[in-house]
Design a protein around this motif. Structure first.
Motif, PDB file in Angstrom:
ATOM      1  N   UNK A  96      19.692   8.715  72.183  1.00  0.00           N
ATOM      2  CA  UNK A  96      19.483   7.363  71.658  1.00  0.00           C
ATOM      3  C   UNK A  96      20.094   6.315  72.583  1.00  0.00           C
ATOM      4  N   UNK A  97      21.304   6.591  73.074  1.00  0.00           N
ATOM      5  CA  UNK A  97      21.966   5.644  73.975  1.00  0.00           C
ATOM      6  C   UNK A  97      21.163   5.491  75.270  1.00  0.00           C
ATOM      7  N   UNK A  98      20.711   6.613  75.833  1.00  0.00           N
ATOM      8  CA  UNK A  98      19.946   6.566  77.085  1.00  0.00           C
ATOM      9  C   UNK A  98      18.625   5.826  76.902  1.00  0.00           C
ATOM     10  N   UNK A  99      17.968   6.046  75.792  1.00  0.00           N
ATOM     11  CA  UNK A  99      16.700   5.352  75.523  1.00  0.00           C
ATOM     12  C   UNK A  99      16.941   3.861  75.329  1.00  0.00           C
ATOM     13  N   UNK A 100      18.020   3.516  74.627  1.00  0.00           N
ATOM     14  CA  UNK A 100      18.320   2.110  74.396  1.00  0.00           C
ATOM     15  C   UNK A 100      18.584   1.354  75.682  1.00  0.00           C
ATOM     16  N   UNK A 101      19.371   1.944  76.572  1.00  0.00           N
ATOM     17  CA  UNK A 101      19.677   1.277  77.840  1.00  0.00           C
ATOM     18  C   UNK A 101      18.423   1.121  78.693  1.00  0.00           C
ATOM     19  N   UNK A 102      17.581   2.138  78.704  1.00  0.00           N
ATOM     20  CA  UNK A 102      16.341   2.033  79.484  1.00  0.00           C
ATOM     21  C   UNK A 102      15.388   1.004  78.878  1.00  0.00           C
ATOM     22  N   UNK A 103      15.407   0.862  77.555  1.00  0.00           N
ATOM     23  CA  UNK A 103      14.588  -0.184  76.936  1.00  0.00           C
ATOM     24  C   UNK A 103      15.078  -1.565  77.354  1.00  0.00           C
ATOM     25  N   UNK A 104      16.397  -1.762  77.398  1.00  0.00           N
ATOM     26  CA  UNK A 104      16.937  -3.046  77.838  1.00  0.00           C
ATOM     27  C   UNK A 104      16.418  -3.370  79.240  1.00  0.00           C
ATOM     28  N   UNK A 105      16.366  -2.371  80.106  1.00  0.00           N
ATOM     29  CA  UNK A 105      15.872  -2.606  81.464  1.00  0.00           C
ATOM     30  C   UNK A 105      14.379  -2.906  81.468  1.00  0.00           C
ATOM     31  N   UNK A 106      13.615  -2.219  80.624  1.00  0.00           N
ATOM     32  CA  UNK A 106      12.177  -2.489  80.528  1.00  0.00           C
ATOM     33  C   UNK A 106      11.925  -3.920  80.078  1.00  0.00           C
ATOM     34  N   UNK A 107      12.821  -4.442  79.254  1.00  0.00           N
ATOM     35  CA  UNK A 107      12.656  -5.805  78.758  1.00  0.00           C
ATOM     36  C   UNK A 107      12.777  -6.842  79.868  1.00  0.00           C
ATOM     37  N   UNK A 108      13.443  -6.488  80.955  1.00  0.00           N
ATOM     38  CA  UNK A 108      13.526  -7.399  82.095  1.00  0.00           C
ATOM     39  C   UNK A 108      12.147  -7.640  82.690  1.00  0.00           C
ATOM     40  N   UNK A 109      11.237  -6.699  82.488  1.00  0.00           N
ATOM     41  CA  UNK A 109       9.860  -6.859  82.947  1.00  0.00           C
ATOM     42  C   UNK A 109       8.982  -7.454  81.855  1.00  0.00           C
TER      43      UNK A 109
END
Length: 222
Positions: A96-109
């Protein structure tokens, strides 16, 4: 009895009006901050765009810095809701933590303007009781309880995730990122790898977590 019901109805209506007015002010500030920056935005401009009197502003906020924090907090809560949706049905707190952090990065796009405001304005990592960190802290505590992550303290884990995630978002805002970020790959996968190592997750388990497909483009952050 009827009198109490009427009073409660009036109180609820007043709360809704206050919430709506606060929302209008925050939305106006967010548009101006995104367009011209926080320092270049005046309270007069915020109330003009919101269509309210200047005195109304001070019924909700003391100054520009406070409404800037409200803007960033609102974006963070929106992102938290997206993470919660993404992780529905995922039992492993490390995943869950790994998915959340990667989602935050996807939001930059997906929405670079909101991400930029969040990265520059939100002060989230200094304490366990800071608003907006509740979901992440819950995952950290669950990970410790399930012996999925191994850290010296909850606070250290929180600072690691928030600090690394914020820097990663800023990097993606300043540099060209490819569509692989929306799949949690490339730079996003590298950040997640370092993060999970820092949380004490075994290498083989990290590979298993990051091998599971993710499509962050389907998660709404508009």
């Amino acid at each position: 009895m009827a009198g109490r019901a009427a009073a409660k109805k009036t109180e609820d209506a007043g709360s809704r009006r206050r919430a709506q007015m606060r929302f209008i002010l925050v939305e106006a500030a967010m548009q101006l901050f995104a367009r011209q920056g926080v320092d270049a935005t005046t309270i007069d401009e915020i109330v003009d765009l919101a269509g309210v009197a200047k005195g109304t502003f001070y019924n909700y906020f003391t100054d520009r810095a406070e409404i800037a924090r409200a803007v960033a907090s609102g974006i963070r809560h929106e992102l938290n809701a997206a993470v919660e949706e993404l992780n529905r049905g995922i039992d492993d707190p490390a995943e869950r933590i790994a998915r959340g952090v990667r989602l935050f990065m996807a939001c930059a796009m997906q929405n670079p303007v909101k991400t930029m405001l969040l990265a520059r304005l939100y002060d989230s990592g200094s304490g366990l009781d800071r608003q907006g960190n509740e979901h992440l802290l819950g995952d950290i505590r669950d990970g410790i309880a399930k012996v999925r992550i191994h850290v010296p303290s909850e606070e250290v884990a929180l600072h690691l995730v928030v600090g690394l995630g914020t820097i990663a978002m800023r990097h993606l805002l300043d540099n060209v990122a490819g569509p692989e970020i929306l799949r949690g790959q490339g730079y996003a996968r590298d950040i997640a790898t370092v993060l999970l190592r820092g949380l004490g997750v075994a290498t083989a388990e990290i590979e298993d977590i990051l091998a599971r497909p993710c499509d962050f483009s389907t998660i709404g952050f508009k």
